[in-house]
Design a protein around this motif. Structure first.
Motif, short mmCIF file in Angstrom:
data_model
loop_
_atom_site.label_atom_id
_atom_site.label_comp_id
_atom_site.label_asym_id
_atom_site.label_seq_id
_atom_site.Cartn_x
_atom_site.Cartn_y
_atom_site.Cartn_z
N SER A 78 0.85 -1.18 0.00
CA SER A 78 0.00 0.00 0.00
C SER A 78 0.89 1.24 0.00
N GLU B 58 -0.32 4.16 -0.29
CA GLU B 58 -1.10 5.14 0.47
C GLU B 58 -0.76 5.10 1.96
N ASN B 59 -0.65 3.88 2.51
CA ASN B 59 -0.36 3.71 3.94
C ASN B 59 1.10 3.40 4.22
#
Length: 124
Positions: free
Chosen positions: A17, A19-20
């Protein structure tokens, strides 16, 4: 890096991820959702092992059998004509349809093409 890990008899996915800013995954081939995450590959692997151990311990505490990833059977939707042709081929070869499918799977690839499948059963 591969996209799978194995521990005991369980397999997992490996995803990233952006994003994370982490890695994550879930146990594959079972119905219960068991997931985990880590910031680095070593931490992801440790979290995977912990998730498997926790899943097995929880099953034991609840008196449930852990879900087996592959039971030894699978369904193929082939349509009536192809199913009949495959059954006829297995009868002609004094075999079962399942055995014939497993026996020929190493000789041919599973494709959508009827002719290739029938050729594996020597019907075309």
């Amino acid at each position: 890096m591969t996209n799978q890990m194995q521990y005991k008899s369980d397999y997992s996915s490996i995803e990233a991820s952006t994003e994370n800013n982490c890695l994550y995954g879930k146990l594959q081939f079972i119905r219960p959702l068991v997931n985990y995450e880590g910031q680095a590959v070593a931490k992801l692997e440790a979290a995977f092992h912990e998730a498997v151990d926790d899943y097995l311990q929880t099953c034991q505490e609840l008196g449930h059998n852990p879900k087996i990833s592959c039971k030894g059977s699978f369904n193929i939707r082939a349509g009536h004509d192809l199913h009949l042709a495959a059954d006829l081929g297995s009868v002609r070869n004094v075999s079962t349809l399942g055995y014939a499918a497993l026996k020929t799977s190493s000789e041919c690839s599973f494709t959508a093409r009827k002719l290739r499948f029938l050729a594996c059963f020597r019907l075309a």
